[in-house]
Design a protein around this motif. Structure first.
Motif, PDB file in Angstrom:
ATOM      1  N   LEU A  71       0.835  -1.191   0.000  1.00 50.47           N
ATOM      2  CA  LEU A  71       0.000   0.000   0.000  1.00 50.47           C
ATOM      3  C   LEU A  71       0.868   1.238   0.000  1.00 50.47           C
ATOM      4  N   LEU A  72       0.359   2.274  -0.596  1.00 50.27           N
ATOM      5  CA  LEU A  72       1.084   3.530  -0.612  1.00 50.27           C
ATOM      6  C   LEU A  72       0.931   4.177   0.752  1.00 50.27           C
ATOM      7  N   GLN A  73       1.742   3.708   1.694  1.00 49.22           N
ATOM      8  CA  GLN A  73       1.587   4.065   3.083  1.00 49.22           C
ATOM      9  C   GLN A  73       2.871   4.712   3.572  1.00 49.22           C
ATOM     10  N   PRO A  74       2.829   5.746   4.437  1.00 46.30           N
ATOM     11  CA  PRO A  74       4.033   6.456   4.834  1.00 46.30           C
ATOM     12  C   PRO A  74       4.990   5.619   5.659  1.00 46.30           C
ATOM     13  N   LEU A  75       6.225   6.120   5.738  1.00 47.77           N
ATOM     14  CA  LEU A  75       7.299   5.417   6.427  1.00 47.77           C
ATOM     15  C   LEU A  75       7.338   5.723   7.917  1.00 47.77           C
ATOM     16  N   ASP A 103      -1.726  -3.607  11.668  1.00 54.89           N
ATOM     17  CA  ASP A 103      -2.358  -2.800  10.624  1.00 54.89           C
ATOM     18  C   ASP A 103      -2.288  -3.548   9.296  1.00 54.89           C
ATOM     19  N   GLU A 104      -3.296  -3.313   8.462  1.00 52.52           N
ATOM     20  CA  GLU A 104      -3.209  -3.855   7.106  1.00 52.52           C
ATOM     21  C   GLU A 104      -2.052  -3.180   6.390  1.00 52.52           C
ATOM     22  N   ALA A 105      -1.187  -3.976   5.804  1.00 56.95           N
ATOM     23  CA  ALA A 105       0.018  -3.429   5.187  1.00 56.95           C
ATOM     24  C   ALA A 105      -0.011  -3.522   3.667  1.00 56.95           C
ATOM     25  N   ILE A 106      -0.500  -4.625   3.148  1.00 56.66           N
ATOM     26  CA  ILE A 106      -0.510  -4.828   1.694  1.00 56.66           C
ATOM     27  C   ILE A 106      -1.851  -5.425   1.295  1.00 56.66           C
ATOM     28  N   LYS A 144     -10.135 -10.078  -7.041  1.00 54.16           N
ATOM     29  CA  LYS A 144     -10.600 -10.166  -5.658  1.00 54.16           C
ATOM     30  C   LYS A 144      -9.447  -9.676  -4.780  1.00 54.16           C
ATOM     31  N   ALA A 145      -9.773  -9.249  -3.577  1.00 50.07           N
ATOM     32  CA  ALA A 145      -8.786  -8.644  -2.697  1.00 50.07           C
ATOM     33  C   ALA A 145      -8.348  -9.618  -1.616  1.00 50.07           C
ATOM     34  N   VAL A 146      -7.038  -9.656  -1.376  1.00 47.56           N
ATOM     35  CA  VAL A 146      -6.462 -10.414  -0.263  1.00 47.56           C
ATOM     36  C   VAL A 146      -5.615  -9.438   0.547  1.00 47.56           C
ATOM     37  N   VAL A 147      -5.900  -9.326   1.847  1.00 50.71           N
ATOM     38  CA  VAL A 147      -5.245  -8.348   2.704  1.00 50.71           C
ATOM     39  C   VAL A 147      -4.244  -9.038   3.610  1.00 50.71           C
ATOM     40  N   HIS A 148      -3.055  -8.447   3.754  1.00 50.48           N
ATOM     41  CA  HIS A 148      -2.046  -8.945   4.692  1.00 50.48           C
ATOM     42  C   HIS A 148      -1.620  -7.818   5.629  1.00 50.48           C
ATOM     43  N   THR A 149      -1.353  -8.191   6.872  1.00 51.58           N
ATOM     44  CA  THR A 149      -0.854  -7.228   7.855  1.00 51.58           C
ATOM     45  C   THR A 149       0.666  -7.245   7.862  1.00 51.58           C
ATOM     46  N   HIS A 150       1.236  -6.256   8.555  1.00 56.62           N
ATOM     47  CA  HIS A 150       2.686  -6.241   8.732  1.00 56.62           C
ATOM     48  C   HIS A 150       3.144  -7.531   9.399  1.00 56.62           C
ATOM     49  N   GLU A 166      -7.425 -33.193   0.717  1.00 55.09           N
ATOM     50  CA  GLU A 166      -7.308 -31.746   0.566  1.00 55.09           C
ATOM     51  C   GLU A 166      -6.149 -31.216   1.411  1.00 55.09           C
ATOM     52  N   LEU A 167      -5.314 -30.386   0.810  1.00 57.71           N
ATOM     53  CA  LEU A 167      -4.221 -29.743   1.537  1.00 57.71           C
ATOM     54  C   LEU A 167      -4.735 -28.532   2.296  1.00 57.71           C
ATOM     55  N   GLN A 168      -4.406 -28.470   3.599  1.00 58.32           N
ATOM     56  CA  GLN A 168      -4.712 -27.304   4.417  1.00 58.32           C
ATOM     57  C   GLN A 168      -3.433 -26.820   5.081  1.00 58.32           C
ATOM     58  N   VAL A 169      -3.337 -25.510   5.279  1.00 61.19           N
ATOM     59  CA  VAL A 169      -2.156 -24.928   5.914  1.00 61.19           C
ATOM     60  C   VAL A 169      -2.601 -23.939   6.990  1.00 61.19           C
ATOM     61  N   ARG A 170      -1.702 -23.704   7.949  1.00 61.90           N
ATOM     62  CA  ARG A 170      -1.956 -22.661   8.932  1.00 61.90           C
ATOM     63  C   ARG A 170      -0.619 -22.137   9.435  1.00 61.90           C
ATOM     64  N   GLY A 171      -0.645 -20.949   9.997  1.00 60.34           N
ATOM     65  CA  GLY A 171       0.563 -20.340  10.527  1.00 60.34           C
ATOM     66  C   GLY A 171       0.439 -18.838  10.536  1.00 60.34           C
ATOM     67  N   PRO A 172       1.415 -18.139  11.117  1.00 60.64           N
ATOM     68  CA  PRO A 172       1.338 -16.686  11.244  1.00 60.64           C
ATOM     69  C   PRO A 172       1.441 -15.945   9.924  1.00 60.64           C
ATOM     70  N   MET A 173       1.839 -16.646   8.841  1.00 62.05           N
ATOM     71  CA  MET A 173       1.943 -15.997   7.533  1.00 62.05           C
ATOM     72  C   MET A 173       0.683 -16.166   6.694  1.00 62.05           C
ATOM     73  N   VAL A 174      -0.324 -16.848   7.234  1.00 61.02           N
ATOM     74  CA  VAL A 174      -1.557 -17.111   6.483  1.00 61.02           C
ATOM     75  C   VAL A 174      -2.617 -16.110   6.905  1.00 61.02           C
ATOM     76  N   PHE A 175      -3.202 -15.443   5.943  1.00 57.75           N
ATOM     77  CA  PHE A 175      -4.274 -14.493   6.233  1.00 57.75           C
ATOM     78  C   PHE A 175      -5.455 -14.803   5.344  1.00 57.75           C
ATOM     79  N   SER A 176      -6.598 -15.043   5.969  1.00 54.87           N
ATOM     80  CA  SER A 176      -7.803 -15.311   5.192  1.00 54.87           C
ATOM     81  C   SER A 176      -9.016 -15.058   6.062  1.00 54.87           C
ATOM     82  N   SER A 177     -10.115 -14.769   5.429  1.00 58.11           N
ATOM     83  CA  SER A 177     -11.368 -14.570   6.156  1.00 58.11           C
ATOM     84  C   SER A 177     -12.171 -15.856   6.230  1.00 58.11           C
ATOM     85  N   SER A 178     -11.617 -16.963   5.726  1.00 52.69           N
ATOM     86  CA  SER A 178     -12.379 -18.211   5.669  1.00 52.69           C
ATOM     87  C   SER A 178     -11.566 -19.380   6.218  1.00 52.69           C
TER      88      SER A 178
END
Length: 986
Positions: A33-37, A202-205, A217-223, A423-435
């Motif tokens: 995102l075009l977000q300040p430093l 915060d949402e970062a990207i 479609k939109a996928v949101v990731h935090t810092h 079916e392959l499923q994954v989880r961890g701190p790098m996974v972001f999803s609403s489902s």
């Protein structure tokens, strides 16, 4: 670069109403995102150096610790390996000034800006925006409207090319990056200038995916999720501040922005970002860059590994030429990696290395999604030292912090035993999803197997098929296939399928016919239905189906919800339970073809080919023409089967008759006819394509195949190739000849004329001539050529013409052609040819059946065309022009469009169209780009009113036979005595 985060949302330090948690305020980009430093100051800064918690901290750490480390860029317009560089420190200052300049727009706090750019450096500075837009106006407008509705934004930041693409769409506020840069030059903010301090959650990207229907479609990731992924990736890669990374993936892809940019930045690694076209156009550039810049980590999907291997494995002249000892790992994703392809690639790289024993090529296949911040499961393996266990490389084990499991897809929870698919499923701190499902697991939609802790994929649950790394939506394809006459409504399914040994994913069509397969006219109806299904597939996703399986409606089972199960159909196919339907289909298709005497061209079995079959309808390509010529000459003991005669006699019976005349020595020099019919099926307005500056038309063979059963495709070939045919001596003579030939082939308009490169100005003149005769010309396509060519023609001497032709034919690289020019000009013509001949790959010379004498003559043909163009000055006008532009031979694409091509407007009575197409000047019609070019080109034909409609019924062979059937197989084996073949074919 993530310094781009400084080019923020429109906000500043004194913006109290800004809410970082309000997603409607964030930038709808596929990149950061075009977000300040974050400020580079005091305790927070010191803490960030120990453990970055936000992307701002990552930037602060990179600038503080490694200010002189570099970001390098090779642009789409670069024709050599020249690299533009900026230090971390300099780039940081650059993007902060851009951020400050953006505030001058006066937009309300939290306004969203859609950024639509192409070059890596621009993407880093201002963040990549929406995926590439369609050339078709309706789809383009729909996509832009979708983005506006998704984020409520009508403000776009783009370059001149992007502005040209969206200029016809109302309601957009467009800002040019060039203007923003000019404004930024008036500022010089401090190195720690910021507008907002981010927090880890915060949402970062926000990434925009292309989506299975082409809308995003939109996928949101935090810092937090991003940094968790990047830390683990860097550990897996073994990155340090001394590492050097090469990336060619665009920032509109999660792998380009996170895996190959933010991750190296976190570890302070230097980065080199190369536009994809620069690598695809010249594979040797990748090796030169690895050599010159001591690259340690790179990325290459399966299709690129395959292309590089094909292009380089025969370059024996380059063996031992490159220092590749620095490369430690090549990541690969996007589609499954064929084990044999990976091994062949690694073996070829060893041969090209100066010190093969010092090279350890680790190919690391991986699995990842936008929701997992790209790759999260990897299997780095030296494929030459360790024999792969399966046909495709394993995907390996999760990175630190990531977990995986295989479950029953029916309930999404029941664990499957080790070694069983599910079916392959994954989880961890790098996974972001609403489902997520219970326990924080994310359902990937892929079918996998975990064995001894190592995962491999065995299929897909998702409604997509991946072709050479590009995802296509199956539901959209099925919707169009359902419209074919002969298909029972709602009884059709297309399912992804990858046959053993197949390099990329394919698909199978299962359907129930509306007619009785035992009826009297079943063969005719089945043939027409299968041909129509194949045509739709090729035009929508550039690939025909591997199989089309007709199943009687009373045997096609549906689920309790009334749907066809793709998984069950594929399972039945693999188990052989559909064999009887496939056999019946082949029997009916063979009957429809009226199989008689068979040629072993393409290694087809008896019953699969008849004397009435068309070489190109069977999948013949431009290279196959050359191979057919070579093997035909060898088989029949003929000194020459002219290439043009194969093009003019594509039907087997006709070609057999021609070969018979050669054997009986009855052949005579034919009168010159510029028209070469490359495709004759369909009842829509034919398209006439004028040759490029080399005079030959083989380059159009691959394009013509996409017009099967839609409209005839004729090419115009220059005079002088055959003995007794003199060269053209003027543009007027050439145009008169071509206009008369067009009129002879198609007696009355409307006409559709196009020309590639030099042929564009000839096509323009032919169109003028036809209009002067009182005919309507509805389409004039001009491909990558400006109206004023005289100066360019005067710049090309014999040496330049020879080098251009040699590059065009793949005898020398563009880099070598540029380097050779000064030295060659001091040599004699004979000496120049000898130099080029020695540099040419022997296999390529054999493949093209080229001799030094033929090359010399070909240069003279090209030279005669240059002479015809030296006095050419355009005048007059046509009803309208369609200009297609690719990366030019020199200069920037923007300059090429605005200063060289836009003058066509002065020669068009109607509003001209300017359409961007993929590839470079010499590559836009090769195997890598023609699938996309044809879709764009056919879209413009439709926009001009030359739309697809009902087709004539032609008796041609089963077009489901794919090009892969003929690759690397003998082309011209004859079954039975020659005389029986010749007489029977008649």
């Amino acid at each position: 670069m993530c310094f781009a985060l400084s080019v923020a949302l429109i906000s500043s330090n004194d913006s109290p109403d800004y809410n970082p948690c309000d997603i409607s305020q964030w930038h709808p980009s596929q990149s950061p995102l075009l977000q300040p430093l974050n400020p580079l100051q005091t305790s927070r800064h010191l803490l960030s150096l120990l453990q970055p918690n936000t992307l701002h901290d990552v930037i602060a750490q990179a600038v503080d610790r490694y200010p002189s480390h570099e970001l390098g860029f090779v642009t789409s317009s670069a024709h050599d390996s020249s690299i533009q560089t900026k230090t971390f420190s300099a780039f940081n200052q650059y993007v902060r000034n851009l951020a400050r300049a953006m505030l001058e727009w006066g937009k309300p706090t939290g306004s969203v800006v859609v950024v639509y750019l192409t070059e890596h450096e621009d993407n880093m500075a201002a963040c990549m925006g929406s995926p590439a837009l369609s050339a078709q106006q309706a789809h383009k407008e729909g996509h832009v409207a979708h983005i506006k509705n998704l984020f409520g934004s009508a403000t776009w930041l783009t370059n001149d090319l992007g502005a040209e693409q969206i200029s016809t769409i109302s309601g957009l506020e467009i800002h040019l990056l060039s203007e923003l840069k000019a404004s930024a030059e008036t500022f010089n903010v401090s190195a720690d200038w910021v507008a907002y301090e981010a927090k880890p959650d915060d949402e970062a990207i926000l990434f925009l995916t292309s989506g299975s229907t082409g809308f995003s479609k939109a996928v949101v990731h935090t810092h937090r999720t991003i940094l968790a992924a990047c830390r683990a990736k860097g550990q897996s890669y073994g990155l340090t501040s001394e590492s050097r990374v090469l990336n060619w993936v665009g920032f509109d892809h999660v792998a380009g922005s996170l895996e190959m940019h933010i991750t190296p930045l976190l570890y302070g690694a230097s980065q080199l970002h190369v536009h994809a076209s620069a690598i695809l156009a010249d594979p040797l550039r990748l090796l030169r860059l690895i050599d010159e810049k001591s690259i340690e980590l790179a990325f290459a999907p399966n299709f690129l590994l395959s292309k590089l291997t094909r292009d380089l494995e025969k370059r024996t002249d380059l063996f031992g030429h490159f220092d590749l000892s620095s490369i430690k790992r090549i990541n690969s994703g996007g589609e499954a990696v064929v084990s044999k392809t990976a091994q062949a690639f690694a073996a070829t790289m060893k041969q090209l290395s100066k010190n093969p024993s010092a090279v350890s090529f680790v190919i690391s296949a991986g699995f990842g999604m936008t929701e997992t911040c790209a790759g999260c499961i990897y299997d780095p393996v030296d494929v030459l030292a360790t024999e792969p266990a399966h046909e495709f490389l394993d995907l390996g084990r999760p990175i630190n912090g990531c977990e995986m499991r295989i479950v029953d897809p029916a309930d999404g929870a029941t664990l499957r035993p080790d070694g069983e698919s599910g079916e392959l499923q994954v989880r961890g701190p790098m996974v972001f999803s609403s489902s997520f499902v219970e326990g924080g697991w994310y359902r990937t939609g892929d079918v996998g197997i975990v064995e001894n802790g190592v995962m491999r994929l065995s299929g897909r649950i998702k409604d997509t098929v991946i072709v050479h790394g590009v995802s296509y939506g199956i539901p959209e394809l099925e919707t169009h296939l359902q419209t074919v006459e002969g298909v029972t409504h709602s009884f059709l399914a297309a399912a992804p399928y990858r046959a053993p040994g197949q390099e990329t994913e394919g698909f199978i069509i299962f359907y129930s016919p509306t007619f009785d397969l035992d009826g009297a006219d079943a063969s005719t109806k089945l043939f027409a239905t299968h041909r129509a299904l194949r045509d739709i597939c090729v035009k929508m996703i550039t690939l025909p189906p591997q199989f089309v399986v007709p199943i009687p409606v009373n045997q096609m089972e549906k689920t309790t919800l009334g749907k066809l199960s793709r998984a069950r159909l594929i399972s039945l196919f693999k188990q052989g339970q559909l064999a009887q339907h496939i056999a019946r289909s082949e029997e009916l298709l063979s009957e429809a073809r009226g199989a008689t005497y068979m040629l072993g061209i393409f290694n087809l079995a008896v019953g699969e080919m008849s004397a009435s079959d068309n070489f190109f309808e069977l999948g013949g390509t431009s290279i196959d023409v050359i191979r057919l010529k070579r093997e035909g000459e060898a088989h029949f003991g003929l000194p020459e089967i002219p290439t043009i005669q194969i093009l003019k006699h594509p039907v087997i019976s006709s070609l057999a008759s021609y070969v018979n005349t050669l054997l009986s020595k009855d052949s005579q020099t034919e009168e010159y006819d510029p028209i070469v019919p490359l495709q004759l099926t369909g009842n829509k307005t034919p398209i006439f394509f004028v040759h490029p500056g080399v005079g030959e038309v083989l380059i159009f063979v691959n394009l013509a195949k996409y017009f099967q059963n839609e409209r005839p495709f004729y090419a115009l070939r220059a005079r002088g190739f055959e003995p007794g045919h003199p060269f053209f001596t003027s543009m007027d003579e050439m145009v008169s000849c071509y206009a008369a030939a067009v009129k002879k082939t198609q007696a009355a308009g409307p006409y559709a004329i196009a020309g590639y490169s030099y042929g564009g100005v000839v096509a323009f003149e032919v169109a003028k001539r036809l209009e002067a005769m009182g005919d309507e010309v509805k389409f004039v396509g001009l491909i990558n050529i400006p109206p004023h060519i005289a100066d360019r023609m005067h710049e090309i001497d014999w040496t330049g013409g020879m080098l251009n032709l040699s590059y065009f034919l793949g005898l020398v690289s563009k880099h070598d052609a540029n380097d050779l020019a000064p030295a060659l000009r001091s040599m004699t013509r004979k000496e120049q040819l000898e130099v080029v001949w020695k540099l040419s790959p022997p296999e390529r010379l054999v493949e093209l059946q080229l001799t030094a004498g033929k090359l010399d003559h070909w240069v003279d043909i090209a030279g005669s065309l240059i002479e015809c163009g030296k006095d050419y000055n355009p005048s007059g006008s046509v009803s309208a022009v369609d200009v297609f532009y690719a990366i030019p031979l020199r200069g920037s694409k923007s300059d090429w469009l605005n200063n060289q091509l836009k003058p066509w407007s002065g020669f068009s009575r109607g509003e001209p169209s300017y359409t961007d197409v993929p590839g470079q000047h010499y590559t836009l019609m090769d195997f890598d780009h023609v699938p996309q070019f044809q879709k764009i080109f056919r879209g413009r034909l439709e926009a001009c009113g030359l739309k697809f409609g009902q087709t004539r019924k032609f008796k041609f062979p089963d077009t489901l036979k794919r090009v892969e059937l003929v690759r690397d197989l003998p082309l011209f084996k004859v079954l039975g005595p020659l005389q029986a073949l010749m007489e029977g074919a008649k």
